[in-house]
Write a protein that holds these residues in place. Structure first.
Motif, PDB file in Angstrom:
ATOM      1  N   VAL A 170       0.860  -1.241   0.202  1.00  0.00           N
ATOM      2  CA  VAL A 170       0.020   0.005  -0.007  1.00  0.00           C
ATOM      3  C   VAL A 170       0.932   1.299   0.004  1.00  0.00           C
ATOM      4  N   TYR A 197      -9.010  -5.163  -0.326  1.00  0.00           N
ATOM      5  CA  TYR A 197      -9.239  -5.078   0.862  1.00  0.00           C
ATOM      6  C   TYR A 197      -8.393  -5.756   1.727  1.00  0.00           C
ATOM      7  N   GLN A 200      -4.471  -4.919   1.928  1.00  0.00           N
ATOM      8  CA  GLN A 200      -4.433  -3.666   2.895  1.00  0.00           C
ATOM      9  C   GLN A 200      -4.703  -4.047   4.331  1.00  0.00           C
ATOM     10  N   GLN A 203      -1.415  -5.982   5.722  1.00  0.00           N
ATOM     11  CA  GLN A 203      -0.733  -4.891   5.964  1.00  0.00           C
ATOM     12  C   GLN A 203      -0.718  -4.217   6.965  1.00  0.00           C
ATOM     13  N   ASP A 204      -2.033  -3.715   7.268  1.00  0.00           N
ATOM     14  CA  ASP A 204      -2.291  -2.777   8.479  1.00  0.00           C
ATOM     15  C   ASP A 204      -2.013  -3.675   9.689  1.00  0.00           C
TER      16      ASP A 204
END
Length: 310
Positions: A170, A197, A200, A203-204
């Motif tokens: 991202v 999604y 993302q 990774q978050d």
């Protein structure tokens, strides 16, 4: 001495991977073996070997598929040329392309009709990139990094749009998009970012996990783009990270000075592999496992018509 393992949440399978594997298993149940699959259905060694044992045959060239056979396109998507050749050869075809990749293909076709050229941010040679760029005969330019943005030469800049591979970092993608906007201020960006999604969210979760642990283990295959991005991200955040395809690849010396170990898995890695890594960590002296709070994913994609079991 490792005392605790922290599990990232979410981790492992996403809806697109679940659907792709279901498509192969339903096709085997409905039509019998063998079922042919163009390219690895998802980029995971365990999954591919499991499906091979059940009767799936993985091929790269359509000439390897006998006439009248059942053929499945992998979750990464295929070019129009491959689709057309498969139809011409008369196979029974099921498309396991992730719906979030298909969404990018639909957007390309729509804007292409309106006269747009495209910059595609992605990794050269990745099957998703080849499939997406293969939706058009011309007018799509691959950009792998910020340096490429300075070199790319579209034939016009009035109608220029940017699309991305769905499994990128991202942060890297945002940096490249910023460079594209700086050079081509009128560029059209997707209404919603193309990065999916699941990429993302995983990774978050690693951003939350990394500062709390001494080392991060990522379960994923070397060919898996999104798994590679997870280990890169942890390393970038200052936590040593290692990717393993299975528990057997875990090296005890990685844990020599680690009291807390972080564990996550790419979107194509099944939970059985995570559990095997946990079992191996227990053998190496780990005392407890704790799952971090994170987003709960409830997305489910339907199977293609003609695959529902009676």
């Amino acid at each position: 001495m490792t005392t605790e393992v922290l599990l990232a949440e979410p981790r492992g399978f996403c809806a697109g991977v679940d659907r792709a594997i279901d498509i192969v298993e339903h096709a085997l149940a409905k039509f019998g073996r063998p079922i042919y699959v163009r390219h690895e259905i998802v980029h995971n060694t365990y999954v591919v070997n499991d499906l091979k044992a059940k009767g799936a045959i993985f091929i790269e060239e359509l000439s390897e598929v006998p006439p009248g056979a059942t053929l499945i396109f992998s979750a990464h998507g295929v070019s129009l040329a491959v689709q057309q050749e498969a139809e011409r050869r008369g196979f029974r075809i099921f498309d396991a392309t992730c719906p979030l990749v298909s969404k990018v293909h639909v957007e390309l076709a729509k804007l292409h009709k309106e006269g747009y050229e495209f910059l595609m941010i992605g990794h050269k040679g990745h099957p998703e990139v080849e499939g997406t760029m293969g939706q058009l005969d011309s007018g799509i330019h691959l950009v792998e990094d910020v340096a490429d943005v300075a070199k790319v030469q579209p034939s016009q800049t009035e109608k220029l749009a940017v699309v991305t591979q769905t499994t990128l970092s991202v942060d890297d993608a945002a940096e490249i998009v910023a460079a594209v906007i700086a050079r081509f201020p009128q560029v059209r960006r997707p209404k919603q970012q193309d990065i999916c999604y699941a990429t993302q969210n995983r990774q978050d979760a690693v951003k939350l996990l990394s500062p709390q642990v001494d080392v991060v283990i990522v379960v994923g295959s070397p060919t898996s783009s999104n798994s590679n991005r997870l280990s890169e991200l942890a390393n970038r955040l200052g936590t040593p990270a290692y990717m393993v395809d299975s528990a057997a690849e875990l090296q005890p010396h990685w844990l020599d000075k680690a009291q807390k170990v972080g564990l996550t898995a790419g979107a194509s890695a099944p939970d059985v592999l995570v559990q095997e890594v946990i079992a191996r960590l227990r053998e190496l002296g780990m005392v407890s496992v704790r799952t971090l709070d994170g987003i709960q994913e409830h997305i489910k994609f339907p199977l293609p018509k003609g695959l529902k079991l009676d």
